[in-house]
Design a protein around this motif. Structure first.
Motif, PDB file in Angstrom:
ATOM      1  N   THR A 496    -121.827  30.549-129.980  1.00 24.80           N
ATOM      2  CA  THR A 496    -121.796  30.817-128.724  1.00 24.80           C
ATOM      3  C   THR A 496    -122.658  29.998-127.782  1.00 24.80           C
ATOM      4  O   THR A 496    -122.748  29.877-126.674  1.00 24.80           O
ATOM      5  CB  THR A 496    -122.244  32.262-128.293  1.00 24.80           C
ATOM      6  OG1 THR A 496    -123.424  32.446-128.806  1.00 24.80           O
ATOM      7  CG2 THR A 496    -120.977  33.144-128.850  1.00 24.80           C
ATOM      8  N   THR A 497    -123.549  28.848-128.626  1.00 22.69           N
ATOM      9  CA  THR A 497    -124.404  28.135-127.750  1.00 22.69           C
ATOM     10  C   THR A 497    -123.830  26.981-127.302  1.00 22.69           C
ATOM     11  O   THR A 497    -122.862  26.221-128.069  1.00 22.69           O
ATOM     12  CB  THR A 497    -125.544  27.495-128.880  1.00 22.69           C
ATOM     13  OG1 THR A 497    -126.245  28.631-129.628  1.00 22.69           O
ATOM     14  CG2 THR A 497    -126.393  26.630-128.253  1.00 22.69           C
ATOM     15  N   PHE A 498    -123.992  26.938-126.153  1.00 21.14           N
ATOM     16  CA  PHE A 498    -123.162  25.621-125.487  1.00 21.14           C
ATOM     17  C   PHE A 498    -124.033  24.377-125.485  1.00 21.14           C
ATOM     18  O   PHE A 498    -125.122  24.193-125.300  1.00 21.14           O
ATOM     19  CB  PHE A 498    -123.035  25.972-123.897  1.00 21.14           C
ATOM     20  CG  PHE A 498    -122.144  27.337-123.577  1.00 21.14           C
ATOM     21  CD1 PHE A 498    -121.015  27.100-123.485  1.00 21.14           C
ATOM     22  CD2 PHE A 498    -122.749  28.567-123.028  1.00 21.14           C
ATOM     23  CE1 PHE A 498    -120.032  28.153-123.239  1.00 21.14           C
ATOM     24  CE2 PHE A 498    -121.806  29.563-122.742  1.00 21.14           C
ATOM     25  CZ  PHE A 498    -120.611  29.393-122.792  1.00 21.14           C
ATOM     26  N   ALA A 499    -123.090  23.243-126.026  1.00 18.34           N
ATOM     27  CA  ALA A 499    -123.858  22.442-126.414  1.00 18.34           C
ATOM     28  C   ALA A 499    -122.434  20.987-126.172  1.00 18.34           C
ATOM     29  O   ALA A 499    -121.328  21.256-126.174  1.00 18.34           O
ATOM     30  CB  ALA A 499    -124.306  22.294-127.869  1.00 18.34           C
ATOM     31  N   THR A 500    -122.892  19.732-126.517  1.00 16.60           N
ATOM     32  CA  THR A 500    -121.908  18.746-126.391  1.00 16.60           C
ATOM     33  C   THR A 500    -121.936  18.084-127.683  1.00 16.60           C
ATOM     34  O   THR A 500    -120.835  17.342-127.982  1.00 16.60           O
ATOM     35  CB  THR A 500    -122.269  17.498-125.599  1.00 16.60           C
ATOM     36  OG1 THR A 500    -123.577  17.028-125.778  1.00 16.60           O
ATOM     37  CG2 THR A 500    -122.400  18.117-124.265  1.00 16.60           C
ATOM     38  N   SER A 501    -122.794  18.452-128.810  1.00 19.66           N
ATOM     39  CA  SER A 501    -122.517  17.924-130.079  1.00 19.66           C
ATOM     40  C   SER A 501    -122.399  19.242-131.105  1.00 19.66           C
ATOM     41  O   SER A 501    -123.278  20.235-131.037  1.00 19.66           O
ATOM     42  CB  SER A 501    -124.013  17.153-130.583  1.00 19.66           C
ATOM     43  OG  SER A 501    -123.544  16.593-131.972  1.00 19.66           O
TER      44      SER A 501
END
Length: 559
Positions: A496-501
């Motif tokens: 659930t962590t929002f990230a791009t990688s």
């Protein structure tokens, strides 16, 4: 619960004072008309709620005749019952009536505001901050009408489309003799007419429902009178939203007031069941709003306050009023109430601008004041816009109040999480300890574009494990579906962590086996993207290193 603000003494006639306690009790038991009480007995305000199915009007008539009093308010829509001042003997007889569900003590509620200062003439920063206006454009009137349950509205103010609703204080027109309700009304719907200020939903029809007096206070019997009127007339008048920038002490029993005998809570629950979304102020005591009503009721959308001085995120604005010098731009207001992360109240909390808010004021004037009372109408305006503009339907059309509240919070969270710089210090993306203020309400354009997935690969492949990697062009969560066919069959836990990688490890795989996999990412606005099908093959099992022969230690030297 607090006692009513005004109480009246009833002086018993001389012969009654000479009655023995036994005779007085006998008179009560045989059902003589009137409530016999001692000379020092005083009347207090109560709200009497009948059981479901009781004909409220006829029953109130019967109880008035039998016990000897006159009801001050009669309720037939939000509640079935009445409000009256009763002495202790009358109260005992009312409570003993089998048709009475419960009796609430009457409380005093107050408007939630601050000190007014200079007037202004612009699209206020708060309206711009929630995405309802820019420096050159504004939204249009809501398809839904809005009830302002407050001190009334200046019905002749040229910048407002305000009409008379109900005066529960003195009868007649619900004109504003305090100023609070007119200020709230302007934030919701001040006209786009080239003068003064504009509201979140300019030109929206506002119904004035007066439940507090010139001093800014009223009993919950009077507030219920207003709620009862709104409930009875909402369908005919197109009212889908009600703003209540007022409050008092109390608590949520989680049972619509049926467990703790809270008539105000029951009235709001019944009004919500009739399709009205209630937007209420959290309060200005710098404390948890769990001890305040209606803020703590789970059925309402409770609005905390944040400061915004320039209509933009970034914390670079300067205050335009005295209250603002005690606050920081783009931060939770220090005076405002809050809840705590993970609490039952967090699921119905949202934030709105509440510091140095310019709006309409009685006498065709404008004032700037601060408070969660000013934050609440920003959100009420956003809710109204969600029901559509210029007679057209909107995203909230057909939704229940609970669904509207969920949508408001989802929109706010989606905007705040997709662009953390758009938030404020104190929102869930920039928390202050355990204090919870919610995300800032958002009426602007929503993100409807799914993330773009790229650079999908499998690395670190062994006979039993692999790591799946990919990137997204915006912050998003991550999950992998995998299996021995393109039907997959197994899914990793959602990251659930929002990230791009993104990197997700697979384990427990079978050696020398072809695996299919695909990746999924959802952005904070709920837009889901799913990749195409990819494959990798696990390796053979590698034997552990085996040693042959013997190894002897060197002989010890003897000397």
């Amino acid at each position: 619960m607090s006692s009513p603000r005004f109480v009246r003494s009833i002086g018993a006639p001389l012969p009654r004072r000479l009655l023995s306690f036994a005779l007085a009790a006998l008179l009560v038991n045989v059902g003589l008309s009137g409530g016999y009480a001692s000379a020092n007995d005083v009347t207090k305000g109560y709200i009497v709620v009948f059981r479901t199915g009781v004909a409220a009007g006829a029953k109130t008539d019967e109880v008035e005749r039998r016990i000897g009093f006159a009801a001050e308010f009669r309720y037939a829509s939000a509640l079935q019952g009445f409000a009256a001042h009763l002495n202790s003997v009358q109260l005992a007889r009312v409570r003993a009536d089998p048709d009475v569900a419960f009796v609430s003590d009457e409380r005093v509620l107050h408007t939630i505001g601050s000190v007014p200062i200079a007037a202004g003439d612009s699209a206020p920063p708060g309206v711009r901050r929630v995405g309802a206006a820019t420096t050159t454009t504004v939204r249009e009137a809501s398809t839904s009408n809005v009830a302002v349950i407050d001190s009334g509205i200046d019905l002749s103010h040229s910048d407002l489309n305000a009409v008379n609703g109900k005066n529960c204080i003195s009868g007649g027109n619900a004109k504003d003799d305090n100023g609070h309700g007119t200020h709230v009304a302007g934030t919701i719907g001040a006209k786009n007419n080239g003068a003064g200020v504009v509201g979140v939903a300019p030109g929206t029809k506002l119904y004035a429902v007066k439940v507090v007096n010139a001093q800014g206070s009223g009993t919950d019997a009077q507030v219920i009178c207003g709620i009862d009127w709104v409930t009875a007339n909402a369908a005919a008048l197109g009212i889908k939203v009600a703003n209540m920038s007022l409050g008092g002490s109390g608590a949520d029993d989680g049972n619509c007031g049926n467990s703790n005998g809270d008539a105000l809570h029951r009235a709001i629950c019944n009004s919500v069941a009739a399709g009205i979304t209630y937007v209420v102020a959290a309060g200005n005591s710098s404390e948890d709003f769990s001890a305040d009503v209606p803020a703590s009721y789970n059925e309402v959308l409770t609005v905390t306050a944040m400061s915004d001085f320039d209509g933009l995120p970034g914390g670079a604005g300067s205050p335009s009023c005295g209250d603002g010098y005690f606050e920081e731009d783009d931060s939770a207001a220090g005076f405002g109430n809050f809840t705590t992360a993970g609490s039952a109240d967090a699921v119905h909390a949202i934030a709105g601008p509440g510091v140095c808010i310019q709006s309409t004021w009685p006498g065709n004037r404008y004032q700037t004041i601060s408070g969660t009372s000013m934050a609440s109408p920003h959100v009420a305006g956003v809710v109204a816009l969600c029901f559509g503009e210029k007679g057209a339907t909107g995203p909230c059309t057909g939704l229940t109040p609970a669904q509207v509240i969920a949508k408001m919070r989802t929109n706010a969270a989606g905007h705040g999480a997709s662009d953390p710089s758009s938030g404020f210090v104190g929102d869930p993306s920039h928390p202050i300890d355990v204090y919870y203020y919610g995300y800032l309400a958002w009426a602007g354009a929503l993100d409807t574009v799914a993330p773009v997935i790229s650079a999908v690969s499998a690395t670190g492949i062994t006979h039993e494990a692999a790591r799946i990697n990919w990137t997204t062009n915006e912050n998003a969560d991550g999950q992998v579906e995998y299996g021995t066919t393109a039907a997959y069959g197994s899914t990793t836990p959602l990251n659930t962590t929002f990230a791009t990688s993104h990197a997700v490890d697979l384990s427990g795989l079978t050696p020398t086996t072809l695996y299919h996999y695909r990746v999924k990412s959802r952005d904070p606005s709920g837009n889901l993207s799913t990749s195409g099908d990819f494959t990798f093959t696990t390796t053979v099992v590698r034997a552990d290193l085996a040693l042959t022969g013997t190894v002897s230690p060197e002989p010890a030297a003897v000397g």
